[in-house]
Design a protein around this motif. Structure first.
Motif, PDB file in Angstrom:
ATOM      1  N   ASN A 226       0.809  -1.222   0.000  1.00 26.83           N
ATOM      2  CA  ASN A 226       0.000   0.000   0.000  1.00 26.83           C
ATOM      3  C   ASN A 226       0.843   1.273   0.000  1.00 26.83           C
ATOM      4  O   ASN A 226       0.313   2.365   0.199  1.00 26.83           O
ATOM      5  N   LEU A 227       2.162   1.152  -0.232  1.00 29.07           N
ATOM      6  CA  LEU A 227       2.937   2.339  -0.553  1.00 29.07           C
ATOM      7  C   LEU A 227       2.350   3.042  -1.771  1.00 29.07           C
ATOM      8  O   LEU A 227       2.455   4.257  -1.932  1.00 29.07           O
ATOM      9  N   GLY A 228       1.723   2.255  -2.620  1.00 26.91           N
ATOM     10  CA  GLY A 228       1.100   2.808  -3.819  1.00 26.91           C
ATOM     11  C   GLY A 228      -0.169   3.586  -3.538  1.00 26.91           C
ATOM     12  O   GLY A 228      -0.764   4.150  -4.467  1.00 26.91           O
ATOM     13  N   ASN A 229      -0.590   3.633  -2.257  1.00 26.31           N
ATOM     14  CA  ASN A 229      -1.797   4.377  -1.890  1.00 26.31           C
ATOM     15  C   ASN A 229      -1.488   5.772  -1.349  1.00 26.31           C
ATOM     16  O   ASN A 229      -2.386   6.446  -0.853  1.00 26.31           O
ATOM     17  N   LEU A 230      -0.225   6.190  -1.397  1.00 25.84           N
ATOM     18  CA  LEU A 230       0.149   7.524  -0.934  1.00 25.84           C
ATOM     19  C   LEU A 230      -0.339   8.536  -1.970  1.00 25.84           C
ATOM     20  O   LEU A 230       0.363   8.884  -2.921  1.00 25.84           O
ATOM     21  N   THR A 231      -1.544   9.016  -1.771  1.00 26.47           N
ATOM     22  CA  THR A 231      -2.202   9.827  -2.799  1.00 26.47           C
ATOM     23  C   THR A 231      -1.461  11.127  -3.083  1.00 26.47           C
ATOM     24  O   THR A 231      -1.598  11.699  -4.169  1.00 26.47           O
ATOM     25  N   GLY A 232      -0.667  11.627  -2.126  1.00 26.94           N
ATOM     26  CA  GLY A 232       0.128  12.817  -2.377  1.00 26.94           C
ATOM     27  C   GLY A 232       1.172  12.597  -3.455  1.00 26.94           C
ATOM     28  O   GLY A 232       1.674  13.556  -4.042  1.00 26.94           O
ATOM     29  N   MET A 233       1.535  11.328  -3.706  1.00 29.42           N
ATOM     30  CA  MET A 233       2.490  10.992  -4.752  1.00 29.42           C
ATOM     31  C   MET A 233       1.803  10.488  -6.011  1.00 29.42           C
ATOM     32  O   MET A 233       2.474  10.156  -6.991  1.00 29.42           O
ATOM     33  N   VAL A 234       0.490  10.425  -5.968  1.00 18.48           N
ATOM     34  CA  VAL A 234      -0.283   9.965  -7.128  1.00 18.48           C
ATOM     35  C   VAL A 234      -0.732  11.148  -7.970  1.00 18.48           C
ATOM     36  O   VAL A 234      -0.582  11.167  -9.195  1.00 18.48           O
ATOM     37  N   GLU A 235      -1.255  12.157  -7.288  1.00 13.79           N
ATOM     38  CA  GLU A 235      -1.810  13.309  -7.985  1.00 13.79           C
ATOM     39  C   GLU A 235      -0.756  14.389  -8.141  1.00 13.79           C
ATOM     40  O   GLU A 235      -0.067  14.742  -7.190  1.00 13.79           O
ATOM     41  N   SER A 236      -0.641  14.935  -9.328  1.00 16.57           N
ATOM     42  CA  SER A 236       0.320  16.001  -9.580  1.00 16.57           C
ATOM     43  C   SER A 236      -0.119  17.273  -8.870  1.00 16.57           C
ATOM     44  O   SER A 236      -1.297  17.632  -8.924  1.00 16.57           O
ATOM     45  N   PRO A 237       0.796  17.944  -8.190  1.00 17.58           N
ATOM     46  CA  PRO A 237       0.434  19.181  -7.484  1.00 17.58           C
ATOM     47  C   PRO A 237      -0.005  20.253  -8.464  1.00 17.58           C
ATOM     48  O   PRO A 237       0.482  20.328  -9.589  1.00 17.58           O
ATOM     49  N   THR A 238      -0.930  21.083  -8.022  1.00 17.75           N
ATOM     50  CA  THR A 238      -1.477  22.125  -8.892  1.00 17.75           C
ATOM     51  C   THR A 238      -1.129  23.520  -8.411  1.00 17.75           C
ATOM     52  O   THR A 238      -1.509  24.497  -9.033  1.00 17.75           O
ATOM     53  N   SER A 239      -0.418  23.639  -7.295  1.00 19.99           N
ATOM     54  CA  SER A 239      -0.130  24.959  -6.729  1.00 19.99           C
ATOM     55  C   SER A 239       1.332  25.073  -6.418  1.00 19.99           C
ATOM     56  O   SER A 239       1.999  24.101  -6.060  1.00 19.99           O
ATOM     57  N   SER A 240       1.865  26.292  -6.520  1.00 22.49           N
ATOM     58  CA  SER A 240       3.258  26.546  -6.187  1.00 22.49           C
ATOM     59  C   SER A 240       3.405  27.179  -4.811  1.00 22.49           C
ATOM     60  O   SER A 240       4.470  27.644  -4.453  1.00 22.49           O
ATOM     61  N   SER A 241       2.319  27.236  -4.043  1.00 23.04           N
ATOM     62  CA  SER A 241       2.401  27.854  -2.721  1.00 23.04           C
ATOM     63  C   SER A 241       3.239  26.997  -1.794  1.00 23.04           C
ATOM     64  O   SER A 241       3.259  25.783  -1.892  1.00 23.04           O
ATOM     65  N   SER A 242       3.969  27.646  -0.880  1.00 22.55           N
ATOM     66  CA  SER A 242       4.796  26.942   0.080  1.00 22.55           C
ATOM     67  C   SER A 242       4.371  27.304   1.485  1.00 22.55           C
ATOM     68  O   SER A 242       3.674  28.284   1.706  1.00 22.55           O
TER      69      SER A 242
END
Length: 462
Positions: free
Chosen positions: A335-351
């Motif tokens: 289920n390492l493959g379930n880390l959704t933060g690494m699945v979806e490409s980020p859409t914002s450049s805010s930090s």
């Protein structure tokens, strides 16, 4: 913002009723026209270039003077007798040399002072501390010596930024008597322990003590502390890392110290960097103490043991997971493959830093909370403002075994996947063809067999 490049016309001095003049972020040529001294109603003057004339300070109604810029030069530091009562003064990057100008002693209305990015030398004068200003920004100079205790005995001090100087000695015990919101003392030579009273600054939001010679145990902050951003990396702190931090803490950068033990529960944390410490214990015990909103977790080069368990999938917001060079064993959970933060490409450049700092101050130096990773086998630093561009999974130099889960092919936003220097066997999954953002795949120094998937044959080292 414009990019005008003509010479400022002398006729500007005929605008006698002008009270605000702003010419920042342009490329004007020539100097500051002398006709500007006819603007006796001028209250705010910014963005000019050339040599800074002393007559500017004879404008009696001038209150805010901002002249920062690489094209400005200050050639007469000692003969100023201002007739104005300034509230804001910014001479950042103006070529100032010598000591902090002592004509500032008489500017008793001054609340904002920015003399950063110059070549100022000498100590922090006591008279400057006694002016009781709200914002003092002196970063990137050559100032030295210790800080006067009276500097922190003011309830008016809001921002103190002294990074990248040569200050030394202990942080004064009076630090807890101030009402600071931002305290930046990074890249100096401060030593000794941090006074426990620092945790008593009730509205402290951002604390940066990185790259000094500070030691001992770090003070404990109460649960109701407002501290949001903390960087104490590259010091000599020791003891249990389980120091208390408030519920408002979103970023902890504590790398390159001598911390040991385990850490406490951190419910709202988004950034945790503890690389290059002496953190020990079983890896599973950490997971339940981490926030589901955590985006960056770096525990590289510590002494973690045990296996990576299924609980890892609860960290659904993770974009960077760096466990390089520990003693982790066992198989890679599917289920390492379930880390959704690494699945979806980020859409914002805010930090974290930029979005936070824009809410509370106009402080220009927002660097901090950077992250070090191994990129193309070389240590590189990712700037906070560029986190959104990088999705990283580094499990290299451990004792992991078994086959690579095909589910890792779900992590479509991964830029770097490093599984090298383990005991992994089997073949590279065909599903890796779906890693469309991948720039680096390193599976070297394992026991892999079989053929490289055709879709990946051009992109990685074995």
């Amino acid at each position: 913002m414009n990019f005008m490049s003509f010479k400022i016309p002398d006729g500007i001095g005929s605008l006698v009723n002008l009270s605000t003049l702003s010419m920042s972020r342009n490329n004007f040529s020539g100097g500051i026209p002398s006709s500007i001294q006819n603007l006796t109603n001028l209250e705010n003057n910014s963005g000019l270039s050339g040599e800074i004339p002393t007559w500017l300070f004879r404008l009696q109604k001038l209150r805010k003077l901002r002249l920062g810029g690489n094209k400005l030069q200050w050639n007469n530091n000692g003969s100023i007798f201002p007739q104005s009562k300034l509230t804001h003064l910014s001479l950042s990057s103006c070529g100032l040399e010598g000591k902090i100008p002592d004509w500032l002693k008489n500017q008793t209305d001054l609340s904002f002072l920015d003399l950063s990015l110059n070549r100022l030398e000498g100590s922090f004068p006591k008279w400057l501390a006694d002016l009781k200003m709200g914002n003092i920004i002196l970063s990137d100079n050559r100032l030295s010596g210790s800080l006067p205790p009276s500097l922190f005995q003011s309830l008016r001090l809001f921002v103190l930024a002294l990074s990248r100087n040569n200050f030394s000695g202990h942080i004064p015990n009076t630090v807890g008597e101030t009402s600071l919101m931002i305290l930046k003392l990074s890249e100096n030579n401060f030593s000794g322990s941090v006074p426990k009273s620092i945790a008593n600054i009730y509205r402290l939001l951002w604390l940066d003590l990185s790259k000094n010679k500070l030691s001992g145990e770090f003070p404990r902050f109460s649960q109701d502390s407002l501290l949001a951003l903390l960087d104490i990396s590259s010091n000599e702190f020791s003891g249990d890392v389980a120091a208390s931090f408030g519920l408002n803490t979103v970023s902890l950068t504590m790398s390159r110290n001598n911390f040991s033990g385990e850490f406490t529960k951190l419910s709202f944390l988004k950034h945790l960097d503890l690389h290059d410490n002496k953190i020990a214990g079983m890896f599973p015990s950490f997971i339940s103490r981490l926030s589901q909103s955590l985006e960056v977790l770096s525990l590289r080069n510590n002494s973690l043991k045990g296996s990576i368990t299924e609980d890892i999938s609860t960290l659904t917001s993770l974009k960077v997971l760096d466990l390089f060079e520990n003693s982790l064993d066992g198989t890679l959970p599917s289920n390492l493959g379930n880390l959704t933060g690494m699945v979806e490409s980020p859409t914002s450049s805010s930090s974290i830093v930029s979005s936070f700092i824009s809410e509370i101050t106009d402080l220009s130096e927002t660097e901090s909370q950077d992250l070090e990773v191994i990129w193309k086998r070389v240590k590189q630093v990712i700037s906070n403002r560029n986190f959104y561009l990088y999705t990283v999974l580094d499990l290299s130099k451990n004792k992991l075994r078994g086959e690579i889960p095909t589910s890792l092919g779900n992590l479509k936003s991964l830029k770097l996947l490093n599984l090298s220097h383990n005991d992994i066997y089997g073949s590279i999954p065909q599903s890796f063809g779906g890693l469309e953002k991948l720039e680096i795949l390193d599976v070297s120094y394992n026991n892999l067999s079989g053929k490289i998937p055709q879709t990946l044959s051009w992109m990685f080292w074995i």
